[in-house]
Enzyme design. Structure first.
Site, PDB file in Angstrom:
ATOM      1  N   GLU A 177      12.707   9.471  23.494  1.00 12.72           N
ATOM      2  CA  GLU A 177      11.455  10.228  23.328  1.00 12.72           C
ATOM      3  C   GLU A 177      11.440  11.001  22.010  1.00 12.72           C
ATOM      4  O   GLU A 177      10.724  11.993  21.847  1.00 12.72           O
ATOM      5  CB  GLU A 177      11.253  11.162  24.521  1.00 12.72           C
ATOM      6  CG  GLU A 177      11.105  10.437  25.849  1.00 12.72           C
ATOM      7  CD  GLU A 177       9.678   9.981  26.164  1.00 12.72           C
ATOM      8  OE1 GLU A 177       8.734  10.739  25.906  1.00 12.72           O
ATOM      9  OE2 GLU A 177       9.507   8.867  26.690  1.00 12.72           O
ATOM     10  N   HIS A 251      10.335  17.161  28.649  1.00 13.91           N
ATOM     11  CA  HIS A 251      11.041  17.059  27.361  1.00 13.91           C
ATOM     12  C   HIS A 251      11.806  18.355  27.114  1.00 13.91           C
ATOM     13  O   HIS A 251      11.351  19.436  27.519  1.00 13.91           O
ATOM     14  CB  HIS A 251      10.041  16.896  26.202  1.00 13.91           C
ATOM     15  CG  HIS A 251       9.385  15.559  26.122  1.00 13.91           C
ATOM     16  ND1 HIS A 251       8.034  15.399  25.915  1.00 13.91           N
ATOM     17  CD2 HIS A 251       9.901  14.313  26.193  1.00 13.91           C
ATOM     18  CE1 HIS A 251       7.744  14.110  25.880  1.00 13.91           C
ATOM     19  NE2 HIS A 251       8.855  13.426  26.044  1.00 13.91           N
ATOM     20  N   CYS A 373       4.815  19.915  20.113  1.00 11.44           N
ATOM     21  CA  CYS A 373       4.615  18.495  20.456  1.00 11.44           C
ATOM     22  C   CYS A 373       3.841  17.773  19.378  1.00 11.44           C
ATOM     23  O   CYS A 373       4.029  16.584  19.139  1.00 11.44           O
ATOM     24  CB  CYS A 373       3.793  18.355  21.735  1.00 11.44           C
ATOM     25  SG  CYS A 373       4.534  19.078  23.180  1.00 11.44           S
TER      26      CYS A 373
HETATM   27  O1  SUG Z   1       4.241  12.179  26.838  1.00 12.51           O
HETATM   28  N1  SUG Z   1       1.094  13.605  27.494  1.00 12.51           N
HETATM   29  C1  SUG Z   1       2.290  13.536  26.655  1.00 12.51           C
HETATM   30  C2  SUG Z   1       2.638  14.884  26.143  1.00 12.51           C
HETATM   31  C3  SUG Z   1       3.730  14.824  25.116  1.00 12.51           C
HETATM   32  C4  SUG Z   1       4.290  16.157  24.796  1.00 12.51           C
HETATM   33  N2  SUG Z   1       5.286  16.032  23.803  1.00 12.51           N
HETATM   34  C5  SUG Z   1       6.360  16.826  23.654  1.00 12.51           C
HETATM   35  N3  SUG Z   1       6.740  17.657  24.595  1.00 12.51           N
HETATM   36  N4  SUG Z   1       7.062  16.726  22.586  1.00 12.51           N
HETATM   37  C6  SUG Z   1       3.454  12.936  27.428  1.00 12.51           C
HETATM   38  O2  SUG Z   1       3.576  13.241  28.619  1.00 12.51           O
HETATM   39  C7  SUG Z   1      -0.748  12.669  28.799  1.00 12.51           C
HETATM   40  C8  SUG Z   1      -1.786  11.594  28.611  1.00 12.51           C
HETATM   41  C9  SUG Z   1      -2.849  11.612  29.674  1.00 12.51           C
HETATM   42  O3  SUG Z   1      -2.552  11.915  30.820  1.00 12.51           O
HETATM   43  O4  SUG Z   1      -4.004  11.302  29.354  1.00 12.51           O
HETATM   44  C10 SUG Z   1       0.463  12.496  27.883  1.00 12.51           C
HETATM   45  O5  SUG Z   1       0.810  11.391  27.561  1.00 12.51           O
END
Ligand code: SUG
Length: 450
Positions: A177, A251, A373
């Protein structure tokens, strides 16, 4: 506005025109809880742009990373959907609206997940290493790595300085990730830093523990450390606390953040937390690096408050006065306990943070994406910095152009059923085509070369 030897550049993912809420990430509380709510792509993109502008105005180097083409019509054709674009969108939606959503997600905006990056100081060959994350935990995110790799190579094109590694094997054993699960402790006057890879579990261990609920594997983290030619003496692997994962810490950057010699983290961030922090202390001691730890105890800030405020998904940046600024989402201001805690930190002279700034990223936050993020942090020396493609760097003029561009093309509301509308795809084509002209980066989208 950086240290003596290193320049920090943060690249933020520009939010794409199809930003919507679909609950695609079930381990991510915000994504899950906001499933099918109405989104505002225009507001989301403007909020992200304002964050970039804020940091740029404060003297930090800020980059812009273009969004990906969504709906991913090319990938859908490869899955056997055929006919006109309108027919394809309809037949995918008839199969499942969630399938269409997964191919229309604007999730590439969360650029912290795009890659793990090691600065040249830590690598044997003295190059900056990039490993693009395979993001293979979820269908919507697994489509991001090829485009991310292509853009990173465009920005960091000089082979003398930069080494690019493609995504690891697309299989759960190597789930990766990106920098969301990677931290670095360093000190400007010292070249060598300590890199910390934070993983959820080992694939070989989960069979025993039956703990399948994690995103980053130890196997992926160790592979990256080998590819990046890191010194094992200064590389650490910490396991996330499974209790935190279970409660929505999908994460590491939702529970810990580092900047230079500072690590800011919650009591429930890692397993064997005290032993792990001792490892950083002893390695720092060997390097003569003045490590500072701010551990936030559960009795002071509950894990649930940390998750809902995204306190640890903040950006901590080094200022010219030798102090640090912490950029936190607005949500931290509205939770009294969090706000009081932050104010105690800045009042404490032992800690380097002397300024708090809040930023409104509500649209992204509703999908579990805070300030950290949205950014991909890259540490470069002066020579490396001069070699990067400056068209991707923000300036006042580019900010004005992007703002106009967003207002021209982005809708101010999008619901799940709007994804079927072929007119949305037409708007996306027009918007992305114009974006490449604004950035002056040539054709980067497949549809531009057909
Ligand atoms: O991978 N949300 C992302 C958020 C990423 C956050 N990144 C970090 N913490 N670095 C994920 O979960 C949600 C998409 C949706 O539900 O429409 C989403 O993919």
């Amino acid at each position: 506005m950086n240290g003596i030897s290193n320049i920090e550049v943060n690249f933020d993912g520009l939010v794409g025109p199809t930003h919507h809420y679909a609950g695609l990430s079930i381990d991510n509380n915000a994504s899950f809880n906001n499933r099918y709510k109405l989104s505002n792509p225009r507001k989301a993109a403007l909020q992200g742009l304002e964050k970039m502008k804020f940091l740029f105005d404060r003297g930090f180097f800020q980059g812009v990373f273009p969004p990906q083409l969504r709906p991913n019509i090319f990938a859908l054709r490869k899955l056997g959907f055929s006919g006109t674009e309108k027919q394809i969108l309809n037949s995918v939606a008839n199969t499942s609206i969630d399938l269409l959503s997964a191919f229309t997600s604007a999730s590439s905006m969360w650029l912290a997940n795009a890659a793990t990056i090691s600065p040249s100081n830590d690598s044997l060959d003295r190059k900056v290493h990039f490993t693009v994350a395979n993001l293979n935990n979820y269908l919507h995110r697994s489509q991001e790595h090829l485009f991310n790799a292509m853009i990173l190579k465009k920005i960091f094109h000089n082979e003398k300085f930069f080494s690019h590694h493609s995504a690891l094997i697309q299989q759960k054993s190597f789930s990766d990730e990106g920098s969301a699960n990677h931290m670095r402790i360093s000190w400007d006057e010292i070249n060598q830093g300590i890199q910390i890879f934070v993983y959820g579990n080992s694939v070989f261990n989960h069979l025993k523990s039956k703990d399948f609920n994690y995103r980053q594997t130890l196997e992926a983290s160790t592979a990256i450390s080998r590819l990046h030619q890191l010194d094992p003496n200064y590389t650490l692997f910490f396991k996330q606390n499974p209790f935190a994962i279970k409660h929505g810490v999908f994460h590491n950057d939702v529970i810990a953040v580092s900047n230079k010699n500072l690590l800011f983290y919650h009591e429930y961030a890692f397993t064997n937390q005290n032993e792990n922090i001792d490892k950083i202390i002893s390695k720092s001691y060997k390097l003569n690096l003045p490590f500072i730890a701010i551990e936030v105890l559960e009795k002071d800030v509950k894990l649930s408050e940390a998750i809902s405020s995204y306190l640890f998904n903040s950006q901590i940046l080094s200022k010219n006065n030798g102090k640090m600024i912490i950029l936190v989402p607005d949500e931290c201001y509205y939770i009294e306990n969090i706000w009081n805690y932050l104010n105690k930190i800045i009042a404490n002279d032992l800690y380097p943070i002397d300024e708090i700034q809040t930023i409104n990223l509500h649209e992204s936050m509703c999908n579990g994406g805070g300030p950290a993020c949205l950014r991909l942090k890259v540490m470069l020396n002066q020579e490396q910095f001069k070699s990067i493609n400056a068209n991707f760097l923000l300036n006042d003029l580019l900010y004005e152009k992007l703002k106009k561009w967003i207002n021209k093309y982005y809708r101010d509301q999008l619901c799940i059923n709007d994804l079927i509308d072929v007119q949305l795809l037409t708007e996306v084509y027009q918007a992305l085509d114009e974006l490449t002209q604004i950035l002056k980066i040539g054709s980067i989208y497949k549809f531009q070369s057909i």
